[in-house]
Every structure is written in structure tokens, then in C-alpha cells.
Scaffold this active site. Structure first.
Site, PDB file in Angstrom:
ATOM      1  N   GLU A 149       0.684  -1.019  -0.131  1.00  0.00           N
ATOM      2  CA  GLU A 149       0.085  -0.184   0.201  1.00  0.00           C
ATOM      3  C   GLU A 149       0.873   1.271   0.041  1.00  0.00           C
ATOM      4  OE1 GLU A 149      -2.902  -0.790   3.888  1.00  0.00           O
ATOM      5  OE2 GLU A 149      -3.670  -2.332   2.766  1.00  0.00           O
ATOM      6  N   ASP A 201      -0.926  -4.091  -3.522  1.00  0.00           N
ATOM      7  CA  ASP A 201      -1.503  -2.788  -3.366  1.00  0.00           C
ATOM      8  C   ASP A 201      -3.332  -3.112  -3.056  1.00  0.00           C
ATOM      9  OD1 ASP A 201      -2.104   0.053  -2.437  1.00  0.00           O
ATOM     10  OD2 ASP A 201      -0.621   0.650  -3.093  1.00  0.00           O
ATOM     11  N   GLU A 203      -5.665 -11.521  -1.463  1.00  0.00           N
ATOM     12  CA  GLU A 203      -6.272 -10.744  -0.614  1.00  0.00           C
ATOM     13  C   GLU A 203      -7.734 -10.780  -0.933  1.00  0.00           C
ATOM     14  OE1 GLU A 203      -4.827  -7.290   1.744  1.00  0.00           O
ATOM     15  OE2 GLU A 203      -3.072  -7.380   1.506  1.00  0.00           O
TER      16      GLU A 203
HETATM   17  O1  G3I Z   1      -3.543  -8.160  18.726  1.00  0.00           O
HETATM   18  C1  G3I Z   1      -4.253  -7.260  18.878  1.00  0.00           C
HETATM   19  C2  G3I Z   1      -4.673  -7.474  20.136  1.00  0.00           C
HETATM   20  O2  G3I Z   1      -3.390  -7.654  21.572  1.00  0.00           O
HETATM   21  C3  G3I Z   1      -5.599  -6.190  20.818  1.00  0.00           C
HETATM   22  O3  G3I Z   1      -6.192  -6.746  22.170  1.00  0.00           O
HETATM   23  C4  G3I Z   1      -6.836  -5.623  19.791  1.00  0.00           C
HETATM   24  C5  G3I Z   1      -8.064  -5.303  20.524  1.00  0.00           C
HETATM   25  O4  G3I Z   1      -8.252  -4.447  19.268  1.00  0.00           O
HETATM   26  O5  G3I Z   1      -6.771  -5.543  18.777  1.00  0.00           O
HETATM   27  C6  G3I Z   1      -5.367  -6.921  18.628  1.00  0.00           C
HETATM   28  O6  G3I Z   1      -5.038  -6.036  17.012  1.00  0.00           O
HETATM   29  C7  G3I Z   1      -6.255  -6.330  15.745  1.00  0.00           C
HETATM   30  C8  G3I Z   1      -5.076  -7.079  14.792  1.00  0.00           C
HETATM   31  O7  G3I Z   1      -6.121  -7.020  13.532  1.00  0.00           O
HETATM   32  C9  G3I Z   1      -5.048  -8.723  15.071  1.00  0.00           C
HETATM   33  O8  G3I Z   1      -6.515  -9.234  15.576  1.00  0.00           O
HETATM   34  C10 G3I Z   1      -5.885  -4.327  15.140  1.00  0.00           C
HETATM   35  O9  G3I Z   1      -6.529  -4.260  16.778  1.00  0.00           O
HETATM   36  C11 G3I Z   1      -6.476  -4.558  14.017  1.00  0.00           C
HETATM   37  O10 G3I Z   1      -6.546  -3.099  13.448  1.00  0.00           O
HETATM   38  C12 G3I Z   1      -6.031  -5.764  12.914  1.00  0.00           C
HETATM   39  O11 G3I Z   1      -6.655  -5.846  11.384  1.00  0.00           O
HETATM   40  C13 G3I Z   1      -6.071  -6.574  10.414  1.00  0.00           C
HETATM   41  C14 G3I Z   1      -5.342  -5.402  10.141  1.00  0.00           C
HETATM   42  O12 G3I Z   1      -4.701  -5.442   8.919  1.00  0.00           O
HETATM   43  C15 G3I Z   1      -4.758  -4.040  10.159  1.00  0.00           C
HETATM   44  O13 G3I Z   1      -4.429  -2.895   9.280  1.00  0.00           O
HETATM   45  C16 G3I Z   1      -6.912  -7.296  10.428  1.00  0.00           C
HETATM   46  O14 G3I Z   1      -6.575  -8.396  11.035  1.00  0.00           O
HETATM   47  C17 G3I Z   1      -6.596  -7.517   8.987  1.00  0.00           C
HETATM   48  O15 G3I Z   1      -7.186  -8.370   8.003  1.00  0.00           O
HETATM   49  C18 G3I Z   1      -6.674  -6.513   8.100  1.00  0.00           C
HETATM   50  O16 G3I Z   1      -5.409  -7.213   6.824  1.00  0.00           O
HETATM   51  C19 G3I Z   1      -5.090  -6.380   5.554  1.00  0.00           C
HETATM   52  C20 G3I Z   1      -3.378  -6.569   5.038  1.00  0.00           C
HETATM   53  O17 G3I Z   1      -2.947  -7.099   5.521  1.00  0.00           O
HETATM   54  C21 G3I Z   1      -3.359  -5.146   4.314  1.00  0.00           C
HETATM   55  N1  G3I Z   1      -4.649  -5.007   3.115  1.00  0.00           N
HETATM   56  C22 G3I Z   1      -5.948  -4.975   4.151  1.00  0.00           C
HETATM   57  C23 G3I Z   1      -6.599  -6.070   4.697  1.00  0.00           C
HETATM   58  C24 G3I Z   1      -7.621  -5.019   5.508  1.00  0.00           C
HETATM   59  O18 G3I Z   1      -8.321  -4.368   6.340  1.00  0.00           O
END
Ligand code: G3I
Length: 381
Positions: free
Chosen positions: A170, A219, A287
Site C-alpha cells: 500500500e 496494493d 487478499e
Molecule cells: O493483537 C491485538 C490485540 O492484542 C488487542 O487486544 C486487540 C484489540 O483491538 O487488537 C489486536 O490487534 C488487531 C489485529 O488485527 C489482530 O487481530 C488490530 O486491532 C486490528 O487493527 C488488526 O486488523 C488487521 C488489519 O489488517 C490491520 O490494519 C486485520 O485483522 C487484517 O485482516 C488487516 O489486513 C489488511 C492487510 O494486511 C492489508 N490489506 C488490507 C487488509 C484488510 O484491512
């Protein structure tokens, strides 16, 4: 008259038989996605591309669990949804957590699957330390040195085990290069007038650490935003003509049910011209998921039955396009960003939303789209 009546009766009988047979075959279809009698998704597309899924390490923790059986049956390439990202893998300067991704590699070696690494450099899910020098902002030299160390350590650790890396993720937004800390601090590092430098250094460092790994620039919205696809083409063209080892562009493809597939084909055509600069250049779908909500619709629930036909049709159109791209030698990997409706980042965005993005539902049962999609390769022959 008698003959006409008999013909009508025979036709009606044949029609009933046909209907009974087709209903029968639908009715005989296994419901559960782990049913041994059911076809395998990756097996169905074996002549075209690998089919993969983003998973989390807990999906691998019990070999007898339904999720473990499901992913082993239907997918032959995997990526960690979060655990290869820097905030998990490299949370502090001298701390690396390889356990989760190591576990995925062990699983892949056992089952004959391959592994993608997502991702080495991103503006998000990056621990703050990399851009700091005490309480000050780190210098470009320090950030570049840390980025090289990060990439070299991780890619070397997984040399021969992870065969494809999303080297940068990205780096563009709608208007051009994303204004991230990477861009802001590293900027035009070599003074040649462009600001692609952190990307160039990232790719060269990854290639040095594992010359055999495929290196991808990943991206979103490239299939819908033509302007962005052109920007990606121009940026890659310049870097590749200067010898930066970009092997392919990753299309995330977080698509919507209203995707214009013809538009997607056109945008991919633009990117495919990068083959001119690297004969092995590929497109990867990295993805994939399909939101059931139209763009701009903020509601949280939807009656899936009402849109099921449209959902199935769109998935089929998209997979037809993937098969075409594979036949053109452009695509060999299609990875879903999850594997069942119950576990997707699309649930809860916006808060409370329940989405239905995959071919397998939240109870790990097949959706009708699974059958329509897996039947496509056989229909083509
Ligand atoms: O690990 C922490 C945990 O310790 C905490 O208690 C909890 C509370 O919110 O958060 C946990 O982290 C989360 C993490 O996922 C693991 O579950 C984050 O808040 C959350 O923001 C994170 O979201 C991920 C996101 O990327 C981050 O930007 C999504 O699961 C994941 O599917 C998403 O994947 C992205 C790709 O990497 C790039 N392209 C877009 C795609 C979808 O957004």
C-alpha cells in the site's frame, strides 16, 4: 392427435427426470466443507493457479479441528493475516517473534503447501520505534539502516521456506505516493529526483537476502481505480528499468458485489505491460474477498438469500477472469483474505456489520457459490 399427446407426455417425463436428476445432484451435495466426498477448491483449479487463504496461527493449533481439516482440504498456499507483520514479528529493535510464522512454515512443509510473506514494509501495523531516535525523529540514514536489517533478518530466516514476499504494501493512495513516514523520512535518498527510494532499497535488500524468492508490490483498488493502476505501472516501469527486482504486482482485490469485471480486466491489462521489463513478471491476487454491501452502503446486515444469485454470478465472472489471466501466463496464485464468513476483517467494518464474503459460510458449510465456482474449470474443457 394421439401421437402429439404421446410426444407431449414423453417430453414431460424427460423434463421431470432431468429436473429430478439435477435436484438430486444438488441434494446429494455434501453440506459441510470438510466432508471427504466434497471436491477441493484448490484441486479444482490445479491446472490454473494455487488457491490460498490468510489464516492465523490458532487455526493450526489442533489437527483434529474442523478449521484445520478445512484449510488442509481446500487450500495449497497460505499467508498469515497479521503475524508476519512488523508489529507482531519485530515489535522492538532487538526482538523478533518468529514462532507463529515458523508454525505456518512447518505446517506447509508437512502438507506440501507454499507460504506467502505479508508484509515487509507497510505504513500500518509498524512499531513506532523504527522512526524514532530517542525523542527525536530518526534520520533517513537510520531508518534505511533499520529497514535493511529488518528485511535481511526476516527474509534470511525464511529463505527457502517463504517463496513469495509482499515487499512493500500500500505505498500508493488514490492521488499518488502515500505520504507515510517512510516517504517523509527517506524521501529522495539517492538524489535522483524521485521518491521511490525506500521501495527500491526494500526490493534490492530482499533480493539479496533470498535470490530465489518472488518479490511483490502489493496494493488495493488497482482493479477499480484506473488512475492508481496507471500510477503503479509508471512507478514499477521506472524502477524495473533501473534494475529494481520487482517480480510482480499483488492485487489485494477486496472487491464488492458491484465490481465491474470488464474494468478490472482493463486495469490488469495496463499492469501486465510490465512484462516488457521482466519476462517473468506476474500478477498475484493476494487478499480476495467480496463484500455483499454496495459501495457507500453503511448498513450492518443484509439478507444474503436475496443477493445470493448476484454474489454467485460475480464470483464466477471473477474466477473466469482469473482463469483467462492464468492462460495468458500472468497469474498463478489466488489467495482469499480468510476462509469462512465467520472470520473476516469485513465483519465489524462499520461496527456491528455481518458480511458474507467467502465461498464457505460461518458454520463451515458450502455456499452455493462454492459449487458454481468449482465447476468452472470443468466447463471450460
Ligand atoms: O493483537 C491485538 C490485540 O492484542 C488487542 O487486544 C486487540 C484489540 O483491538 O487488537 C489486536 O490487534 C488487531 C489485529 O488485527 C489482530 O487481530 C488490530 O486491532 C486490528 O487493527 C488488526 O486488523 C488487521 C488489519 O489488517 C490491520 O490494519 C486485520 O485483522 C487484517 O485482516 C488487516 O489486513 C489488511 C492487510 O494486511 C492489508 N490489506 C488490507 C487488509 C484488510 O484491512
Amino acid at each position: 392427435m394421439k401421437l402429439k399427446k404421446s410426444l407431449c407426455l414423453i417430453t414431460a417425463a424427460i423434463m421431470t427426470l432431468v429436473m429430478m436428476t439435477s435436484c438430486g445432484s444438488d441434494a446429494n451435495r455434501p453440506e459441510s466443507a470438510i466432508d471427504e466426498a466434497a471436491p477441493s477448491l484448490c484441486e479444482a483449479f490445479k491446472d490454473y493457479f494455487k488457491v490460498g487463504a490468510a489464516i492465523n496461527s490458532w487455526d493450526l493449533s489442533d489437527e483434529n479441528s474442523d478449521k484445520y481439516k478445512l484449510i488442509t482440504k481446500h487450500f495449497n498456499t497460505f499467508v498469515m493475516e497479521n503475524e508476519t507483520k512488523a508489529d507482531h514479528m519485530h515489535p522492538q529493535e532487538n526482538t523478533y517473534n518468529f514462532d507463529a510464522t515458523d508454525k505456518l512454515c512447518e505446517y506447509a512443509e508437512k502438507t506440501g503447501a507454499t507460504v506467502r510473506g505479508h508484509c515487509l514494509v507497510w505504513h500500518s501495523q509498524w512499531p513506532g520505534w523504527i522512526f524514532k531516535d530517542g525523542s527525536e525523529e530518526a534520520s533517513a540514514d537510520l531508518v534505511v539502516e533499520r529497514m535493511k536489517e529488518h528485511i535481511t533478518t526476516i527474509v534470511t530466516h525464511y529463505k527457502g521456506r517463504i517463496d513469495t514476499w509482499d515487499v512493500v504494501n500500500e505505498v500508493l493512495d488514490g492521488g499518488g505516493m502515500r505520504f507515510s513516514d517512510w516517504l517523509k523520512i527517506v524521501g529522495d535518498y539517492d538524489g535522483d529526483g524521485d521518491k521511490y527510494d525506500f521501495i527500491e532499497i526494500a526490493f534490492r535488500t530482499a533480493r539479496e537476502a533470498d535470490p530465489d524468492a518472488r518479490l511483490i508490490i502489493n496494493d488495493y483498488s488497482l482493479e477499480t481505480d484506473t488512475n492508481k493502476a496507471i500510477k503503479m505501472y509508471n512507478m514499477c516501469k521506472q524502477m524495473m528499468s533501473e534494475g529494481v527486482p520487482v517480480d510482480g504486482v499483488g492485487l489485494q482485490m477486496h472487491i464488492g458485489i458491484d465490481l465491474d469485471v470488464e474494468q478490472a480486466r482493463e486495469n490488469i491489462k495496463i499492469l501486465s505491460k510490465l512484462k516488457e521489463y521482466n519476462p517473468d513478471f506476474v500478477i498475484e491476487v493476494t487478499e480476495l474477498d467480496m463484500s455483499c454491501f454496495s459501495w457507500g452502503d453503511n448498513s450492518t446486515t443484509i439478507d444474503f438469500k436475496k443477493i445470493e444469485d448476484q454474489f454467485n454470478e460475480k464470483y464466477c465472472e471473477v474466477f473466469e477472469m482469473f482463469m483467462d489471466l492464468s492462460e495468458e501466463g500472468l497469474l498463478d496464485s489466488v489467495v482469499f483474505w480468510g476462509f469462512n464468513d465467520g472470520n473476516s476483517w469485513l465483519n465489524g467494518t462499520p461496527e456491528g456489520r455481518v458480511n458474507h464474503p467467502f465461498l464457505i459460510d460461518a458454520d463451515l458449510n458450502f455456499k452455493s457459490a462454492f459449487w458454481e465456482v468449482t465447476e468452472l474449470p470443468a466447463k471450460r474443457k
